[in-house]
Design a protein around this motif. Structure first.
Motif, PDB file in Angstrom:
ATOM      1  N   ALA A   1      60.416 -13.933  31.805  1.00  0.00           N
ATOM      2  CA  ALA A   1      61.171 -13.706  33.039  1.00  0.00           C
ATOM      3  C   ALA A   1      60.512 -12.654  33.922  1.00  0.00           C
ATOM      4  O   ALA A   1      60.488 -12.775  35.143  1.00  0.00           O
ATOM      5  CB  ALA A   1      62.594 -13.267  32.688  1.00  0.00           C
ATOM      6  N   ALA A   2      59.940 -11.620  33.256  1.00  0.00           N
ATOM      7  CA  ALA A   2      59.345 -10.524  34.035  1.00  0.00           C
ATOM      8  C   ALA A   2      57.996 -10.891  34.618  1.00  0.00           C
ATOM      9  O   ALA A   2      57.495 -10.206  35.514  1.00  0.00           O
ATOM     10  CB  ALA A   2      59.200  -9.290  33.147  1.00  0.00           C
ATOM     11  N   SER A   3      57.390 -11.977  34.121  1.00  0.00           N
ATOM     12  CA  SER A   3      56.017 -12.269  34.549  1.00  0.00           C
ATOM     13  C   SER A   3      55.966 -12.961  35.910  1.00  0.00           C
ATOM     14  O   SER A   3      54.873 -13.319  36.370  1.00  0.00           O
ATOM     15  CB  SER A   3      55.291 -13.084  33.483  1.00  0.00           C
ATOM     16  OG  SER A   3      55.994 -14.282  33.260  1.00  0.00           O
ATOM     17  N   PHE A   4      57.096 -13.168  36.549  1.00  0.00           N
ATOM     18  CA  PHE A   4      57.155 -13.558  37.955  1.00  0.00           C
ATOM     19  C   PHE A   4      56.516 -14.929  38.206  1.00  0.00           C
ATOM     20  O   PHE A   4      55.880 -15.160  39.239  1.00  0.00           O
ATOM     21  CB  PHE A   4      56.413 -12.480  38.769  1.00  0.00           C
ATOM     22  CG  PHE A   4      56.862 -12.343  40.201  1.00  0.00           C
ATOM     23  CD1 PHE A   4      58.166 -12.531  40.582  1.00  0.00           C
ATOM     24  CD2 PHE A   4      55.942 -11.979  41.192  1.00  0.00           C
ATOM     25  CE1 PHE A   4      58.568 -12.375  41.909  1.00  0.00           C
ATOM     26  CE2 PHE A   4      56.328 -11.824  42.512  1.00  0.00           C
ATOM     27  CZ  PHE A   4      57.646 -12.021  42.865  1.00  0.00           C
ATOM     28  N   GLY A   5      56.615 -15.801  37.202  1.00  0.00           N
ATOM     29  CA  GLY A   5      56.066 -17.146  37.384  1.00  0.00           C
ATOM     30  C   GLY A   5      54.555 -17.207  37.272  1.00  0.00           C
ATOM     31  O   GLY A   5      53.938 -18.181  37.700  1.00  0.00           O
ATOM     32  N   VAL A   6      53.959 -16.153  36.721  1.00  0.00           N
ATOM     33  CA  VAL A   6      52.495 -16.108  36.627  1.00  0.00           C
ATOM     34  C   VAL A   6      52.091 -16.167  35.148  1.00  0.00           C
ATOM     35  O   VAL A   6      52.189 -15.163  34.440  1.00  0.00           O
ATOM     36  CB  VAL A   6      51.942 -14.812  37.277  1.00  0.00           C
ATOM     37  CG1 VAL A   6      50.423 -14.758  37.188  1.00  0.00           C
ATOM     38  CG2 VAL A   6      52.403 -14.707  38.715  1.00  0.00           C
ATOM     39  N   PRO A   7      51.650 -17.336  34.669  1.00  0.00           N
ATOM     40  CA  PRO A   7      51.312 -17.454  33.242  1.00  0.00           C
ATOM     41  C   PRO A   7      50.308 -16.399  32.784  1.00  0.00           C
ATOM     42  O   PRO A   7      50.399 -15.906  31.660  1.00  0.00           O
ATOM     43  CB  PRO A   7      50.719 -18.863  33.142  1.00  0.00           C
ATOM     44  CG  PRO A   7      51.366 -19.619  34.254  1.00  0.00           C
ATOM     45  CD  PRO A   7      51.532 -18.628  35.365  1.00  0.00           C
ATOM     46  N   ARG A   8      49.358 -16.044  33.647  1.00  0.00           N
ATOM     47  CA  ARG A   8      48.352 -15.061  33.234  1.00  0.00           C
ATOM     48  C   ARG A   8      49.012 -13.720  32.910  1.00  0.00           C
ATOM     49  O   ARG A   8      48.653 -13.043  31.956  1.00  0.00           O
ATOM     50  CB  ARG A   8      47.315 -14.885  34.346  1.00  0.00           C
ATOM     51  CG  ARG A   8      46.046 -14.226  33.854  1.00  0.00           C
ATOM     52  CD  ARG A   8      45.084 -13.934  34.977  1.00  0.00           C
ATOM     53  NE  ARG A   8      44.569 -15.144  35.596  1.00  0.00           N
ATOM     54  CZ  ARG A   8      43.745 -15.142  36.638  1.00  0.00           C
ATOM     55  NH1 ARG A   8      43.369 -13.994  37.180  1.00  0.00           N
ATOM     56  NH2 ARG A   8      43.302 -16.254  37.161  1.00  0.00           N
ATOM     57  N   THR A   9      50.021 -13.344  33.703  1.00  0.00           N
ATOM     58  CA  THR A   9      50.748 -12.093  33.448  1.00  0.00           C
ATOM     59  C   THR A   9      51.522 -12.200  32.140  1.00  0.00           C
ATOM     60  O   THR A   9      51.570 -11.253  31.354  1.00  0.00           O
ATOM     61  CB  THR A   9      51.720 -11.796  34.614  1.00  0.00           C
ATOM     62  OG1 THR A   9      50.979 -11.785  35.811  1.00  0.00           O
ATOM     63  CG2 THR A   9      52.438 -10.476  34.445  1.00  0.00           C
ATOM     64  N   PHE A  10      52.112 -13.355  31.920  1.00  0.00           N
ATOM     65  CA  PHE A  10      52.908 -13.586  30.711  1.00  0.00           C
ATOM     66  C   PHE A  10      52.060 -13.335  29.460  1.00  0.00           C
ATOM     67  O   PHE A  10      52.450 -12.568  28.560  1.00  0.00           O
ATOM     68  CB  PHE A  10      53.448 -15.031  30.759  1.00  0.00           C
ATOM     69  CG  PHE A  10      54.245 -15.458  29.571  1.00  0.00           C
ATOM     70  CD1 PHE A  10      55.209 -14.619  29.005  1.00  0.00           C
ATOM     71  CD2 PHE A  10      54.059 -16.715  29.019  1.00  0.00           C
ATOM     72  CE1 PHE A  10      55.963 -15.030  27.914  1.00  0.00           C
ATOM     73  CE2 PHE A  10      54.809 -17.131  27.923  1.00  0.00           C
ATOM     74  CZ  PHE A  10      55.750 -16.290  27.374  1.00  0.00           C
ATOM     75  N   PHE A  11      50.869 -13.935  29.428  1.00  0.00           N
ATOM     76  CA  PHE A  11      50.023 -13.758  28.241  1.00  0.00           C
ATOM     77  C   PHE A  11      49.455 -12.345  28.160  1.00  0.00           C
ATOM     78  O   PHE A  11      49.239 -11.826  27.066  1.00  0.00           O
ATOM     79  CB  PHE A  11      48.922 -14.831  28.197  1.00  0.00           C
ATOM     80  CG  PHE A  11      49.482 -16.179  27.815  1.00  0.00           C
ATOM     81  CD1 PHE A  11      49.934 -16.408  26.520  1.00  0.00           C
ATOM     82  CD2 PHE A  11      49.605 -17.194  28.750  1.00  0.00           C
ATOM     83  CE1 PHE A  11      50.485 -17.644  26.167  1.00  0.00           C
ATOM     84  CE2 PHE A  11      50.147 -18.422  28.403  1.00  0.00           C
ATOM     85  CZ  PHE A  11      50.601 -18.650  27.104  1.00  0.00           C
ATOM     86  N   ALA A  12      49.234 -11.737  29.310  1.00  0.00           N
ATOM     87  CA  ALA A  12      48.739 -10.351  29.293  1.00  0.00           C
ATOM     88  C   ALA A  12      49.810  -9.436  28.700  1.00  0.00           C
ATOM     89  O   ALA A  12      49.507  -8.524  27.928  1.00  0.00           O
ATOM     90  CB  ALA A  12      48.375  -9.910  30.695  1.00  0.00           C
ATOM     91  N   LEU A  13      51.085  -9.693  29.046  1.00  0.00           N
ATOM     92  CA  LEU A  13      52.187  -8.885  28.500  1.00  0.00           C
ATOM     93  C   LEU A  13      52.254  -9.042  26.983  1.00  0.00           C
ATOM     94  O   LEU A  13      52.408  -8.065  26.246  1.00  0.00           O
ATOM     95  CB  LEU A  13      53.525  -9.322  29.124  1.00  0.00           C
ATOM     96  CG  LEU A  13      53.801  -8.875  30.566  1.00  0.00           C
ATOM     97  CD1 LEU A  13      55.029  -9.590  31.118  1.00  0.00           C
ATOM     98  CD2 LEU A  13      54.003  -7.363  30.639  1.00  0.00           C
ATOM     99  N   ILE A  14      52.121 -10.290  26.522  1.00  0.00           N
ATOM    100  CA  ILE A  14      52.197 -10.529  25.078  1.00  0.00           C
ATOM    101  C   ILE A  14      51.038  -9.831  24.364  1.00  0.00           C
ATOM    102  O   ILE A  14      51.231  -9.179  23.330  1.00  0.00           O
ATOM    103  CB  ILE A  14      52.201 -12.049  24.780  1.00  0.00           C
ATOM    104  CG1 ILE A  14      53.531 -12.633  25.271  1.00  0.00           C
ATOM    105  CG2 ILE A  14      52.002 -12.324  23.291  1.00  0.00           C
ATOM    106  CD1 ILE A  14      53.626 -14.126  25.190  1.00  0.00           C
TER     107      ILE A  14
END
Lengths: 560, 291
Positions: free
Chosen positions: A273-286
């Motif tokens: 939810a926090a990654s703002f629709g940006v898969p790259r951010t999502f994986f960076a967070l993980i």
């Protein structure tokens, strides 16, 4: 600290779709319903501009569209990556035919891409072999030497004829050019040439789909969005139940169970939810979460919060770095910091008030009354380019006033405590709060003056260097000679300045930076010139995956 | 039959008055020092014109006169460029024995023998040349200096831009800025209605850039061509000590001291000698392989 992600697993977190193998790409990426809609548009005849910030999936969409077109067989898809356009920027300060030089580079990239496609298909075409050899040599020379001789390459119109002939060779009726990283964000001259080139690429049998960045793309005077090409927004909206399902799907596709087991479902939802629709951010967070995690499940919420805060800082750093990449806009970038803070305060205040009345309704968006101050539009454009805010392309009316809506990045909202919860919310509740339930959602209304003070507006002036000889300010932004002493006003090459930047500007762990320094690599240029990764790989604790990642970061730093 | 006196008395405008012009006061001795390179002479003129250009739209000149001033300044830039080519050709003929040899069949006006000093007789070579005519720069570079303009090069583009600029010069010289159909066609602008030159500050910056580009591109190409011909003709051998005096003369005569001072050009003799040595070595290796 235990390392939860080994070198062998690091490639799972490869952030750029163009760096994935065909197998990885097929296995790890998945189209959302939103993507399906875009993919359809990318396969149709009309020219399209695919707009979205870094990491939102533009490359994935273009590659997927290419694969779909190839499967159907009726058209020849040609994927071209223009990400290294900045490497040809010095020519604009060193040769009077730089526009032709750059156009040759654009054409050469297409010829090489067609040749690569033919090779994959196992089709032989001697004339294409000959031309691609010339084109490949020119690309390599042009990216190293702004004085490289220009070969005899076709212009855009002749290129379309050649493309039609090559399509016939494989019995395809049409050619679809999928042009990635086409924004040339830092060189307005390149943008002008590029969009004129695009205008000439269109025939009944040839069309293009070009990926661009929001906020900073300057079209040429003759190129009209809507008329010459339709704008398509690539960014997945953070709304509806399908959003979290999609993010979960790509998460499950990419990461193996042994990694997934270490992350709670709530953390995954929150990051999605926090990654703002940006898969790259999502994986960076993980990835960051796994690095920070210390095997204590009871502290997972705290680690997740820290991870999001860390990412929010990185996002702000990225925005700040635009001062260096676009020095003319330094004051606009500085104003953007203040505007962003104000937006977060307004949302937090409204959420606090609302929470007392309706505990479950969260405000995520901001609606700015039209007309928006032109300088504020530029400020928002730069924030949007960096991915901190996003124009939702929605206009809402209240009485006689009309408003344009903007969303704020979920990591920023979370890190700033802009959302309001009851006591001890679960991670799932916090994730759910970041996802809009309906298209319109709730929003805070404000006028330009409410977020952008007169003082800030006055300070938003383009920064152009004074005359080096006499110190007189320029009479106009694009002046080339001093109005007082007549001396030439010399602008430094943006590319050369970026190449001279210390590697500490890259988002790399300190240990890696030390290792690179110890290997004698201090400037971005030292990394970029090491195309074979031979020197980077010699640095301590830098294996092949990290070497590729470091090179990729350096390339991204100077590219777009 | 001569015209009737009544007709001779017709006046639809005022009559001219007598004037005695002493043309000698219109001119003075050439003040430019011959030690300055042609490109530095051009730079001086160019910078002066740039300063004057600031008068356009500065508020010091009436709005209706600004266009007139802009046009006159455009002519100044073109004229300074023409002077550069004249000086450059004469300087190269004096400096380079190969170019001098290639020009020894050229005819010059007889009066030039008296007018020019014997050391500057080369100036007569371009007396009857107008560098603003299309194709002239290319043909003069080739004919006088044996410099071939590479296709799709920066120099070729600079010449193209300059020749377009000369279409405006034509209208300003011959018709006070009114553009005729062929000038309009060569400029690549609309030919369906009458046009006139409209030169504002922005246009002057473009004009200044076009002329500057042409001079710089030409200067570099001429120097490269001379060095290459000296290597091929055996005048430069790759031996630094022997080559240095000739290279030193080349730098002083054709290099820009302005650009050398600002670090935008490299006149370092050691590096120049090294480049020559590398080229000589490459040629001899190639020749050896061929044998």
């Amino acid at each position: 600290m235990t390392m939860f992600v080994g070198e062998d697993q690091l490639s799972l977190f490869e952030e750029r779709a163009e760096n994935l193998t065909q197998e990885e790409f097929e296995a790890w990426t998945a189209p959302t319903p939103h993507d399906e809609q875009i993919l359809r548009q990318l396969q149709t005849q009309g020219p399209k501009l695919l707009s979205g910030p870094r990491g939102c999936g533009k490359t994935t969409l273009l590659l997927r569209a290419a694969a779909e077109i190839r499967k159907r067989g009726s058209a020849l898809p040609v994927y071209v990556n223009y990400g290294r356009s900045m490497f040809t920027e010095p020519a604009f300060n060193q040769r009077s035919d730089a526009d032709g030089f750059f156009q040759d580079w654009l054409v050469a990239k297409v010829i090489v891409a067609v040749h690569d496609t033919f090779e994959k298909l196992g089709v032989e075409e001697p004339e294409l072999d000959r031309q691609s050899e010339i084109a490949r040599f020119f690309i390599d020379s042009a990216e190293r030497n702004p004085h490289a001789a220009r070969p005899d390459l076709p212009g855009p119109t002749a290129l379309t004829h050649a493309l039609e002939a090559w399509a016939e060779r494989i019995n395809a009726k049409r050619v679809v050019l999928l042009l990635d990283d086409a924004a040339h964000a830092f060189v307005p001259e390149q943008q002008r040439v590029f969009f004129e080139y695009l205008r000439n690429l269109r025939t009944p049998a040839v069309t293009y789909k070009a990926a661009i960045y929001p906020g900073v793309t300057e079209f040429s005077p003759n190129f009209h969005v809507g008329h010459d090409a339709k704008l398509v927004h690539a960014w997945v909206p953070v709304e509806g139940s399908e959003y979290l399902s999609f993010m979960r799907l790509i998460y499950e596709r990419r990461l193996p169970p042994e990694i997934r087991d270490k992350i709670s479902s709530g953390v995954v939802s929150l990051f999605a939810a926090a990654s703002f629709g940006v898969p790259r951010t999502f994986f960076a967070l993980i990835e960051t979460y796994l690095e920070n995690w210390n095997s204590r499940p009871e502290r997972s919420a705290q680690v997740a919060n820290n991870t999001i805060a860390q990412n929010a800082d990185q996002l702000r750093d990225l925005h700040r770095s635009l001062s260096r990449k676009l020095p003319r806009y330094r004051h606009y970038v500085e104003a953007g910091e203040g505007v962003l803070n104000k937006l977060l305060v307004l949302i937090r205040e409204l959420n606090e008030t609302r929470h007392r009345v309706s505990p479950h309704a969260q405000v995520l968006d901001i609606a700015i009354r039209q007309p928006i101050d032109a300088r504020l539009v530029t400020v928002l454009g730069l924030l949007e380019y960096a991915g901190l805010v996003r124009s939702t392309n929605e206009a809402v009316s209240h009485g006689t006033d009309r408003y344009s809506k903007y969303s704020i990045h979920g990591c920023l909202l979370t890190a700033a405590g802009a959302l309001r919860f009851g006591q001890n919310p679960t991670l799932e509740q916090r994730a759910s709060a970041l996802v809009k339930k309906s298209r319109t959602g709730t929003y805070k209304r404000v006028g330009s003056e409410g977020i952008f003070t007169t003082k800030q507006a006055e300070e938003c002036q383009l920064v152009v260097a004074n005359c080096a000889a006499c110190g007189t300010p320029r009479v106009m932004e694009n002046a080339r000679f001093c109005s007082f002493c007549g001396a030439e006003l010399v602008d430094a090459s943006r590319f050369e300045e970026l190449m001279a930047t210390p590697i500490e500007e890259l988002a790399l762990p300190k240990k890696k930076l030390h290792a690179l320094n110890a290997q004698g690599m201090h400037k971005i240029e030292d990394l970029i010139r090491d195309r074979g990764l031979a020197e980077i790989s010699k640095a301590q604790r830098v294996g092949p995956v990290w070497a590729r990642r470091i090179y990729s970061l350096a390339e991204e730093f100077v590219s777009v | 039959m001569s015209r009737h006196t009544a007709i001779e008395a017709l006046n639809l405008c005022a009559q001219p008055a007598s004037i005695t012009a002493d043309w000698s006061v219109f001119v003075s001795s050439l003040s430019r020092t011959s030690s300055e390179s042609p490109i530095d002479t051009f730079y001086d003129a160019h910078q002066g014109l740039n300063k004057l250009a600031s008068l356009v739209q500065s508020g010091h000149v009436d709005v209706e006169l600004q266009n007139l001033l802009g046009g006159q300044l455009l002519l100044g830039y073109v004229s300074a460029t023409e002077l550069y080519f004249r000086q450059m050709i004469s300087r190269c003929v004096a400096l380079c024995p190969i170019i001098r040899q290639a020009n020894n069949q050229q005819m010059i006006p007889f009066g030039a023998l008296d007018y020019y000093h014997k050391d500057s007789l080369e100036s007569a070579l371009t007396e009857r040349v107008s560098f603003s005519e299309p194709g002239t720069i290319k043909s003069q570079l080739d004919g006088r200096l044996q410099v071939k303009v590479p296709s799709k090069s920066s120099l070729e583009r600079s010449i193209e831009d300059y020749e377009k600029l000369c279409q405006l010069r034509h209208s300003l010289i011959h018709s006070h800025g009114v553009i005729n159909s062929s000038n309009a066609a060569k400029l690549g602008i609309g030919t369906t209605k009458s046009l006139e030159a409209n030169i504002d500050l922005h246009c002057l910056q473009v004009v200044a850039s076009i002329t500057l580009n042409l001079v710089r591109d030409s200067n570099n190409e001429i120097v490269r061509s001379i060095v290459w011909s000296w290597i091929q003709g055996g005048l430069l051998t790759g031996n630094g000590r022997n080559d240095r005096p000739r290279l030193n003369r080349l730098v002083r005569q054709l290099g820009s001291s302005t650009d050398l001072t600002s670090g935008r050009a490299d006149g370092n003799l050691k590096r120049l000698s090294a480049s020559v040595k590398a080229a000589v070595l490459a040629i001899s290796t190639k020749a050896g392989k061929r044998r």
